[in-house]
Design a protein around this motif. Structure first.
Motif, PDB file in Angstrom:
ATOM      1  N   SER A 182       6.988   0.519   0.268  1.00  0.00           N
ATOM      2  CA  SER A 182       7.541   1.191  -0.909  1.00  0.00           C
ATOM      3  C   SER A 182       6.929   2.581  -1.059  1.00  0.00           C
ATOM      4  N   ALA A 183       7.694   3.482  -1.633  1.00  0.00           N
ATOM      5  CA  ALA A 183       7.222   4.854  -1.833  1.00  0.00           C
ATOM      6  C   ALA A 183       5.979   4.897  -2.726  1.00  0.00           C
ATOM      7  N   GLU A 191       5.170   6.427   6.608  1.00  0.00           N
ATOM      8  CA  GLU A 191       6.630   6.342   6.525  1.00  0.00           C
ATOM      9  C   GLU A 191       7.229   6.014   7.891  1.00  0.00           C
ATOM     10  N   CYS A 233       5.699   2.292   8.967  1.00  0.00           N
ATOM     11  CA  CYS A 233       6.029   1.174   8.059  1.00  0.00           C
ATOM     12  C   CYS A 233       7.191   1.567   7.153  1.00  0.00           C
ATOM     13  N   PRO A 234       8.388   1.673   7.711  1.00  0.00           N
ATOM     14  CA  PRO A 234       9.527   2.149   6.915  1.00  0.00           C
ATOM     15  C   PRO A 234       9.871   1.248   5.735  1.00  0.00           C
ATOM     16  N   SER A 276       1.071  10.186   4.540  1.00  0.00           N
ATOM     17  CA  SER A 276       2.414   9.906   4.044  1.00  0.00           C
ATOM     18  C   SER A 276       3.413   9.856   5.193  1.00  0.00           C
ATOM     19  N   LEU A 277       3.335  10.824   6.087  1.00  0.00           N
ATOM     20  CA  LEU A 277       4.250  10.869   7.227  1.00  0.00           C
ATOM     21  C   LEU A 277       4.016   9.691   8.179  1.00  0.00           C
ATOM     22  N   SER A 301      -1.760   7.327   0.472  1.00  0.00           N
ATOM     23  CA  SER A 301      -1.912   8.728   0.876  1.00  0.00           C
ATOM     24  C   SER A 301      -2.948   9.433   0.012  1.00  0.00           C
ATOM     25  N   ARG A 354       3.013   3.837  -0.601  1.00  0.00           N
ATOM     26  CA  ARG A 354       2.718   4.895   0.374  1.00  0.00           C
ATOM     27  C   ARG A 354       1.993   6.054  -0.312  1.00  0.00           C
ATOM     28  N   GLN A 355       2.418   6.394  -1.523  1.00  0.00           N
ATOM     29  CA  GLN A 355       1.778   7.479  -2.266  1.00  0.00           C
ATOM     30  C   GLN A 355       0.336   7.116  -2.622  1.00  0.00           C
TER      31      GLN A 355
END
Length: 96
Positions: free
Chosen positions: A72-73, A65, A68-69, A61-62, A80, A76-77
């Motif tokens: 999308s969350a 983030e 690749c800012p 996750s870190l 992860s 990413r979730q």
């Protein structure tokens, strides 16, 4: 301590396919995302097997983030969680 080079080719390939499946033809760099996932799992497996999945998920996750800012969350979730499952699977496999 285990080194990241101990990640099997099979695990690395699985993570690469997982990334490709989740990203599809998206604009994000699939290779960069795959490297972040492999590194997260390798990091998680470097220390004790306790909480290896949680470490892999948090590290992924870190790293995602930071690298690749624009991701999308929810994506990413998902990635992860895939890293978490890969790390747990690798630990179980290493026990047998």
């Amino acid at each position: 301590m285990r080194q990241s080079s101990e990640l099997s080719g099979e695990l690395t390939e699985l993570l690469q396919h997982t990334v490709a499946d989740h990203l599809g033809p998206a604009t994000l760099d699939q290779e960069l995302v795959a490297v972040m996932c492999v590194d997260a799992v390798a990091f998680a497996r470097t220390y004790s097997p306790h909480h290896v999945g949680q470490r892999a998920r948090s590290a992924a996750s870190l790293l995602l983030e930071l690298a690749c800012p624009t991701m999308s969350a929810p994506l990413r979730q998902e990635l992860s969680i895939a890293c978490e499952l890969a790390a747990i699977g690798a630990e179980v496999r290493a026990l047998h």
